[in-house]
Write an enzyme that holds these catalytic residues in place. Structure first.
Site, PDB file in Angstrom:
ATOM      1  CG  ASP A  45      40.537 -40.891  -8.633  1.00 44.11           C
ATOM      2  OD1 ASP A  45      40.035 -41.356  -9.895  1.00 44.11           O
ATOM      3  OD2 ASP A  45      40.049 -40.206  -7.800  1.00 44.11           O
ATOM      4  CE  LYS A  67      42.626 -33.793 -11.697  1.00 42.08           C
ATOM      5  NZ  LYS A  67      41.897 -32.571 -11.692  1.00 42.08           N
ATOM      6  CG  MET A 183      43.818 -29.828  -7.675  1.00 43.48           C
ATOM      7  SD  MET A 183      42.269 -29.929  -8.483  1.00 43.48           S
ATOM      8  CE  MET A 183      41.410 -29.284  -7.053  1.00 43.48           C
TER       9      MET A 183
END
Length: 289
Positions: A45, A67, A183
Site C-alpha cells: 500500500d 489508494k 481516517m
C-alpha cells in the site's frame, strides 16, 4: 537432474501479511524486516512504502496497490486474486500494509480468501498508528486513573448513510476512555456533532495528528468543540487521526519528539555508518540510506 515435468504445478508459495507500522521505518518489526529480505514479491500500500528497505534485491517484484485520497487504483478483489496467483507461482509474497494488517487494513478479508483458496499464509503484526502516532504527539493512549479503555474506530462511521455501527451515546458518556478515529479529517465535523449531541462535554481535550511518527508529523491540540476549527486553521490533511479524551491533556508536557533537534528533518544519507545513522535518528531525523 532433468527438466521438470510438464504440466506439474510449482509448489505453493506463502503469503505473509505484514504490518509496516505507522510510518517511521524503524517501527517495522524484526520479523517483518526478515520477511521482506526473503521475499520474491511485495504487494504494498502507499502508506507502507516508507518501510520498504532500499537494499531489496533488484529481482524482487514490486506491486503497488494502495489508494490515494480515497481512490483505489486496484479493487480489493483484484488484490486478493494477485496474492493467490503469486503464491501459486511458488513465490514468497509479502503483503505489506500500513500499521497492523488486522486494524482497518482489510487483512482479515485477505486472510479469508487465502484460507479459502488453500494458500499458506501468516500474519506478522505491526505497530498501529492509533497508539504510536499519539505517543509521538505526546499523548498516552491509556493512563492510570484517567483512561482505562481505548476505543479505535474508522471515523467515516459517523457519516454512513446505512446506519453507523458505533454507539455514539455510550462513547460520549465514557469519561475514562480515549477515543481514536482513523481516517479522521473529512469525517471530523460529523464525529464532533455526534458526540456533542450525545452529551460529551465540549471542553473534552482533543487532538489531530497528521502523518504521525514521520518527519512530516504535525499536530493540533484543542477541545472537542474547537478541534475542527483548529484543524482547518493549521491546514492539516490526510493521512491523519484524532484522539479525544482526558490523556490529551498531557500533550504539551510529553511532546518528546518535537523537542528533538532534528525533528521534522528527512535526510538522504550516502553512508554505511551504522553509528552515524543511529545518531541522526536519535536526534529525530528520518534517515534514508
Amino acid at each position: 537432474g532433468g527438466e521438470p515435468c510438464r504440466g506439474v504445478a510449482p509448489p505453493l508459495g506463502r503469503v505473509s501479511l505484514v504490518g509496516a507500522g505507522p510510518g517511521c521505518p524503524g517501527l517495522l518489526t524484526v520479523r517483518g524486516r526478515q520477511r521482506l529480505a526473503e521475499a520474491d514479491a511485495v504487494v504494498f500500500d502507499r502508506l507502507a512504502a516508507a518501510a520498504l528497505p532500499c537494499d531489496l534485491p533488484a529481482a524482487v517484484e514490486l506491486h503497488p496497490v494502495g489508494k490515494v485520497a480515497g481512490t483505489h487504483p486496484m479493487p480489493q478483489e483484484e488484490i486478493n486474486a494477485l496474492l493467490v496467483r503469486l503464491a501459486r507461482e511458488g513465490k514468497r509474497v509479502v503483503r505489506l500494509k500500513g500499521g497492523d494488517p488486522y486494524v482497518f487494513g482489510r487483512g482479515g478479508e485477505e486472510a479469508e480468501v487465502l484460507a479459502a483458496e488453500g494458500v499458506p499464509y501468516e500474519v506478522v503484526s505491526g505497530v498501529t498508528a492509533g497508539v504510536a502516532a499519539l505517543a509521538w504527539a505526546g499523548i498516552p493512549a491509556t493512563h492510570r486513573r484517567e483512561a482505562v479503555r481505548l476505543t479505535v474506530l474508522p471515523a467515516h462511521e459517523a457519516v454512513k448513510s446505512d446506519g453507523p455501527q458505533v454507539r455514539w451515546d455510550l462513547l460520549a458518556r465514557d469519561e475514562h476512555a480515549t477515543l481514536v478515529g482513523y481516517m479522521g479529517v473529512t469525517a471530523l465535523p460529523a464525529v464532533v456533532e455526534r458526540l456533542l449531541e450525545a452529551g460529551m462535554a465540549p471542553e473534552t481535550p482533543a487532538a489531530m495528528v497528521e502523518q504521525g511518527t514521520t518527519a512530516r508529523q504535525r499536530r493540533v491540540v484543542s477541545t472537542l468543540a474547537g478541534l475542527q476549527e483548529a484543524v482547518v486553521a493549521a491546514g492539516l490533511g490526510p493521512p491523519a487521526l484524532f484522539a479525544i479524551g482526558p490523556t490529551v491533556r498531557h500533550a504539551e508536557r510529553l511532546d518528546w519528539y518535537a523537542a528533538l533537534p532534528l525533528a521534522g528533518e528527512r535526510l538522504l544519507l550516502a553512508s554505511s555508518s551504522a553509528r552515524l545513522v543511529s545518531t541522526l535518528e536519535a536526534a529525530g531525523a528520518d534517515v534514508v540510506l
